[in-house]
Design a protein around this motif. Structure first.
Motif, PDB file in Angstrom:
ATOM      1  N   GLY A 218       0.781  -1.225   0.000  1.00 57.45           N
ATOM      2  CA  GLY A 218       0.000   0.000   0.000  1.00 57.45           C
ATOM      3  C   GLY A 218       0.814   1.278   0.000  1.00 57.45           C
ATOM      4  O   GLY A 218       0.313   2.340  -0.374  1.00 57.45           O
ATOM      5  N   ARG A 219       2.073   1.196   0.387  1.00 56.76           N
ATOM      6  CA  ARG A 219       2.919   2.390   0.438  1.00 56.76           C
ATOM      7  C   ARG A 219       4.370   1.968   0.368  1.00 56.76           C
ATOM      8  O   ARG A 219       4.755   0.957   0.968  1.00 56.76           O
ATOM      9  CB  ARG A 219       2.667   3.173   1.732  1.00 56.76           C
ATOM     10  CG  ARG A 219       3.434   4.497   1.864  1.00 56.76           C
ATOM     11  CD  ARG A 219       3.057   5.198   3.168  1.00 56.76           C
ATOM     12  NE  ARG A 219       3.760   6.450   3.354  1.00 56.76           N
ATOM     13  CZ  ARG A 219       4.976   6.568   3.904  1.00 56.76           C
ATOM     14  NH1 ARG A 219       5.621   5.473   4.305  1.00 56.76           N
ATOM     15  NH2 ARG A 219       5.543   7.748   4.046  1.00 56.76           N
TER      16      ARG A 219
ATOM     17  N   GLU B 109       8.394   3.610   0.626  1.00 53.02           N
ATOM     18  CA  GLU B 109       9.274   4.745   0.904  1.00 53.02           C
ATOM     19  C   GLU B 109      10.717   4.300   0.736  1.00 53.02           C
ATOM     20  O   GLU B 109      11.119   3.249   1.230  1.00 53.02           O
ATOM     21  CB  GLU B 109       9.051   5.279   2.317  1.00 53.02           C
ATOM     22  CG  GLU B 109       9.921   6.482   2.643  1.00 53.02           C
ATOM     23  CD  GLU B 109       9.594   7.098   3.992  1.00 53.02           C
ATOM     24  OE1 GLU B 109      10.304   8.028   4.422  1.00 53.02           O
ATOM     25  OE2 GLU B 109       8.619   6.631   4.624  1.00 53.02           O
TER      26      GLU B 109
ATOM     27  N   TYR C 151       2.032   6.249  -2.367  1.00 48.64           N
ATOM     28  CA  TYR C 151       0.974   5.279  -2.106  1.00 48.64           C
ATOM     29  C   TYR C 151       0.835   4.400  -3.347  1.00 48.64           C
ATOM     30  O   TYR C 151       0.931   4.886  -4.479  1.00 48.64           O
ATOM     31  CB  TYR C 151      -0.337   6.000  -1.791  1.00 48.64           C
ATOM     32  CG  TYR C 151      -0.292   6.734  -0.482  1.00 48.64           C
ATOM     33  CD1 TYR C 151      -0.549   6.070   0.714  1.00 48.64           C
ATOM     34  CD2 TYR C 151       0.023   8.085  -0.433  1.00 48.64           C
ATOM     35  CE1 TYR C 151      -0.490   6.726   1.930  1.00 48.64           C
ATOM     36  CE2 TYR C 151       0.081   8.762   0.787  1.00 48.64           C
ATOM     37  CZ  TYR C 151      -0.173   8.074   1.956  1.00 48.64           C
ATOM     38  OH  TYR C 151      -0.104   8.726   3.157  1.00 48.64           O
ATOM     39  N   THR C 152       0.611   3.111  -3.131  1.00 43.79           N
ATOM     40  CA  THR C 152       0.655   2.182  -4.253  1.00 43.79           C
ATOM     41  C   THR C 152      -0.587   1.318  -4.362  1.00 43.79           C
ATOM     42  O   THR C 152      -1.314   1.108  -3.396  1.00 43.79           O
ATOM     43  CB  THR C 152       1.889   1.265  -4.150  1.00 43.79           C
ATOM     44  OG1 THR C 152       1.844   0.547  -2.911  1.00 43.79           O
ATOM     45  CG2 THR C 152       3.173   2.068  -4.234  1.00 43.79           C
ATOM     46  N   HIS C 153      -0.787   0.820  -5.573  1.00 44.09           N
ATOM     47  CA  HIS C 153      -1.830  -0.166  -5.845  1.00 44.09           C
ATOM     48  C   HIS C 153      -1.168  -1.293  -6.621  1.00 44.09           C
ATOM     49  O   HIS C 153      -0.506  -1.059  -7.642  1.00 44.09           O
ATOM     50  CB  HIS C 153      -2.959   0.454  -6.673  1.00 44.09           C
ATOM     51  CG  HIS C 153      -4.045  -0.533  -7.017  1.00 44.09           C
ATOM     52  ND1 HIS C 153      -5.004  -0.939  -6.111  1.00 44.09           N
ATOM     53  CD2 HIS C 153      -4.304  -1.213  -8.177  1.00 44.09           C
ATOM     54  CE1 HIS C 153      -5.817  -1.806  -6.687  1.00 44.09           C
ATOM     55  NE2 HIS C 153      -5.405  -1.995  -7.924  1.00 44.09           N
TER      56      HIS C 153
ATOM     57  N   ASP D  48      -0.837  10.838  -3.450  1.00 42.39           N
ATOM     58  CA  ASP D  48      -1.686  10.887  -2.261  1.00 42.39           C
ATOM     59  C   ASP D  48      -2.767   9.808  -2.337  1.00 42.39           C
ATOM     60  O   ASP D  48      -2.982   9.184  -3.379  1.00 42.39           O
ATOM     61  CB  ASP D  48      -2.315  12.276  -2.083  1.00 42.39           C
ATOM     62  CG  ASP D  48      -3.056  12.739  -3.314  1.00 42.39           C
ATOM     63  OD1 ASP D  48      -3.953  12.001  -3.790  1.00 42.39           O
ATOM     64  OD2 ASP D  48      -2.762  13.833  -3.820  1.00 42.39           O
ATOM     65  N   LYS D  49      -3.454   9.620  -1.215  1.00 42.02           N
ATOM     66  CA  LYS D  49      -4.471   8.576  -1.134  1.00 42.02           C
ATOM     67  C   LYS D  49      -5.681   8.870  -2.022  1.00 42.02           C
ATOM     68  O   LYS D  49      -6.320   7.952  -2.525  1.00 42.02           O
ATOM     69  CB  LYS D  49      -4.931   8.407   0.320  1.00 42.02           C
ATOM     70  CG  LYS D  49      -3.901   7.752   1.223  1.00 42.02           C
ATOM     71  CD  LYS D  49      -4.483   7.555   2.624  1.00 42.02           C
ATOM     72  CE  LYS D  49      -3.502   6.841   3.525  1.00 42.02           C
ATOM     73  NZ  LYS D  49      -4.058   6.639   4.891  1.00 42.02           N
TER      74      LYS D  49
ATOM     75  N   ARG E 268      -4.978   7.722  -5.532  1.00 43.17           N
ATOM     76  CA  ARG E 268      -5.014   6.260  -5.558  1.00 43.17           C
ATOM     77  C   ARG E 268      -6.452   5.755  -5.475  1.00 43.17           C
ATOM     78  O   ARG E 268      -6.838   4.811  -6.184  1.00 43.17           O
ATOM     79  CB  ARG E 268      -4.190   5.675  -4.416  1.00 43.17           C
ATOM     80  CG  ARG E 268      -4.156   4.150  -4.437  1.00 43.17           C
ATOM     81  CD  ARG E 268      -3.373   3.574  -3.293  1.00 43.17           C
ATOM     82  NE  ARG E 268      -4.000   3.865  -1.999  1.00 43.17           N
ATOM     83  CZ  ARG E 268      -3.512   3.458  -0.832  1.00 43.17           C
ATOM     84  NH1 ARG E 268      -2.389   2.755  -0.780  1.00 43.17           N
ATOM     85  NH2 ARG E 268      -4.132   3.759   0.299  1.00 43.17           N
TER      86      ARG E 268
END
Length: 205
Positions: free
Chosen positions: A3-4, A6, A48-50, A65-66, A69
């Motif tokens: 989901g994220r 860094e 933020y990832t999918h 940002d969320k 997403r």
């Protein structure tokens, strides 16, 4: 699900980036609206990832940002919209612009995006108008539409910045000739590829 992420930004090759997380490099596809917000190569970045799993690939999509997403996730639930088209939509418009286009049923704005015909645009409005209400009404950022009127029917030679920009537009779903026209229309001497992509996408709307 991832989901994220860094880590240290190793590469920026629009619309893809490479982030190093403790020695592991993650390739991430990003819409250009998020790509523009990235720091310089070598700096720390968080996105933020999918995560998308297909039979032939496992793909990570990243967002600044969320909200962006979340909008991407709603987009790919729509009939006929896959991750690539979702990425193209959010590259050609900011999240706020897309929300406004759907809420105002602005079909003409939607069909300016690559891969979006009139029927697809109408279907997006029908399917997403109520579902996107949770994101709230947002004011779209005005973007210039006058990019000049020079005839540009043929593909012209490109320098390095133009080649990188054209590759990015093609990856987002534009035809080579169309990408070339947009880039040639907005190019000014000394422009870097990232700014060139930004202006070309503005010109497409």
């Amino acid at each position: 699900m991832i989901g994220r992420i860094e880590g240290r930004l190793l590469e920026k090759q629009p619309p893809e980036i490479l982030i190093d997380v403790q020695g592991v490099g993650y390739e991430i596809h990003m819409p250009m609206t998020s790509f523009y917000q990235l720091p310089a190569v070598g700096e720390t970045v968080a996105v933020y990832t999918h995560f998308v799993v297909r039979e032939d690939a496992q793909l990570l999509f990243g967002f600044a940002d969320k909200m962006e997403r979340g909008l991407f996730r709603e987009l790919i639930k729509a009939n006929g919209v896959g991750p690539k088209l979702g990425l193209a939509i959010l590259s050609g418009m900011s999240a706020a612009q897309f929300l406004n286009s759907v809420q105002n049923e602005d079909i003409s704005a939607l069909v300016s995006l690559p891969g979006i015909g009139k029927k697809t645009a109408e279907r997006l409005v029908v399917e997403l108008k109520d579902r996107l209400a949770k994101f709230g009404q947002q004011q779209a950022i005005a973007m210039p539409s006058d990019v000049g009127n020079k005839p540009m029917d043929a593909i012209v030679p490109l320098n390095d910045a133009k080649e990188e920009a054209q590759s990015a537009l093609i990856a987002l779903g534009y035809k080579a000739v169309q990408a070339n026209k947009l880039i040639t229309a907005v190019y000014q001497d000394g422009m870097e590829s990232e700014n060139l992509i930004r202006e070309a996408l503005k010109a497409a709307i």
